[in-house]
Design an enzyme around this catalytic site. Structure first.
Site, PDB file in Angstrom:
ATOM      1  CB  SER A 125      45.795  17.057  41.365  1.00 28.53           C
ATOM      2  OG  SER A 125      47.141  16.682  41.587  1.00 28.53           O
ATOM      3  CG  HIS A 146      41.699  18.860  42.080  1.00 26.00           C
ATOM      4  ND1 HIS A 146      41.785  18.745  40.700  1.00 26.00           N
ATOM      5  CD2 HIS A 146      42.882  19.395  42.482  1.00 26.00           C
ATOM      6  CE1 HIS A 146      42.966  19.175  40.306  1.00 26.00           C
ATOM      7  NE2 HIS A 146      43.640  19.580  41.363  1.00 26.00           N
ATOM      8  CD  GLU A 158      38.659  18.000  38.550  1.00 26.35           C
ATOM      9  OE1 GLU A 158      38.419  17.537  37.430  1.00 26.35           O
ATOM     10  OE2 GLU A 158      39.760  17.848  39.127  1.00 26.35           O
ATOM     11  CG  ASN A 197      45.223  17.318  36.847  1.00 25.54           C
ATOM     12  OD1 ASN A 197      45.750  18.243  36.252  1.00 25.54           O
ATOM     13  ND2 ASN A 197      45.080  17.310  38.158  1.00 25.54           N
TER      14      ASN A 197
END
Length: 307
Positions: A125, A146, A158, A197
């Site tokens: 991540s 991800h 992702e 993130n």
């Protein structure tokens, strides 16, 4: 969702924790034979049970036919020997967010997997994909993939190519994720935190700093964002759900890359992780969790921050 994938018929998933078990489940649902690795039998049995319970819940809620759940179980295999991954077309690493640990896995897989054009992916991540690809002899076939928890429910993935990822590998991976797994793909540059993130972690850290300073109690911080901004979950409850240790690891990776104060982990977050208060999985984070599936018991009495 299409199960017609002559290119990727055999998938390996390294790690069968919360994320790895979910990834293994969605891969097996998509059709490919899916082999799951854990370090020992006890961890493997826990992961297998987690997948079985997830499938049972899906059947009970009418989201999956019983015969489909049976087919998925038949598409899964489990091992404690990484050498069994030799015949995999795609291997997805889903071990804890530790760069040295992940790099060691990729070094081993590069040696073990025999197919010359096999694909490799990390569920990291935050760790730059180029760092993981660089330890292999085929960085052009390494990407970030991800997923989001719970993997069988949330449809976002992702896809993160590095500067070394070749175009054909990228296209094959995108087809697999969208066409076979039925997930919605967004593409990010290979920068720590990727899209989600990079936006989410500063928000979570701000909530922790607010709590740490005594500005407001946990319940009020969370209810402010749920009731005032329409978020499905407050930031502190979300940190407990993600895991404080994972949140800390992602924040440290972001801060190491960008050196911006908004990514710096608050001292309280570090202390809580050191104390073993990592959220739902440990039984305590910003809220106590007497049972793994129980909701937070919230103390509304104003108090100083503590772990």
């Amino acid at each position: 969702m299409s199960t017609d994938s002559p290119d990727i018929q055999k998938v390996g998933v390294v790690g069968c924790g919360l994320m790895g078990s979910g990834i293994a489940e969605v891969c097996a649902r998509g059709g490919p034979h899916t082999l799951v690795y854990e370090v020992d039998k006890a961890a493997l049995d826990r992961g297998r049970e987690r997948i079985e319970q997830s499938l049972e819940r899906a059947v009970a809620r009418g989201r999956l036919a019983p015969e489909e759940a049976e087919r998925v179980n038949g598409s899964l295999a489990f091992t404690t020997d990484l050498e069994d991954f030799a015949d995999r077309d795609l291997t997805i690493e889903a071990v804890p967010e530790n760069e040295d640990l992940k790099a060691g896995i990729f070094e081993a897989l590069d040696r073990i997997v025999q197919r010359p054009d096999a694909l490799f992916a990390s569920n990291t991540s935050s760790i730059p994909v180029m760092k993981l690809g660089a330890v292999t002899s085929r960085p052009g076939q390494v990407m970030g993939l991800h997923f989001f928890n719970p993997v069988p429910v949330l449809d976002l993935v992702e896809l993160v190519p590095s500067l070394a990822t070749d175009d054909r590998a990228w296209a094959r991976m995108r087809h697999f994720v969208s066409g076979v797994l039925g997930k919605h793909v967004i593409v990010s540059q290979d920068r720590a935190g990727f899209v989600v993130n990079s936006l989410l972690v500063p928000y979570l850290l701000s909530a922790i700093r607010m709590f740490e300073s005594g500005f407001a109690v946990a319940q009020d911080i969370d209810e402010g964002m749920v009731r005032g901004c329409g978020h499905p979950m407050g930031p502190l409850a979300l940190v407990d759900h993600i895991g404080l240790d994972t949140t800390l690891a992602v924040a440290e990776s972001l801060y190491a890359e960008f050196r911006e104060p908004l990514y710096a982990p608050p001292p309280l977050l570090s202390r809580m992780v050191q104390a073993g208060n990592t959220g739902r999985k440990s039984g305590r984070g910003f809220y106590p969790y007497p049972k793994p599936a129980s909701p937070p018991r919230i103390d509304t009495t104003p108090r100083s921050p503590s772990c």
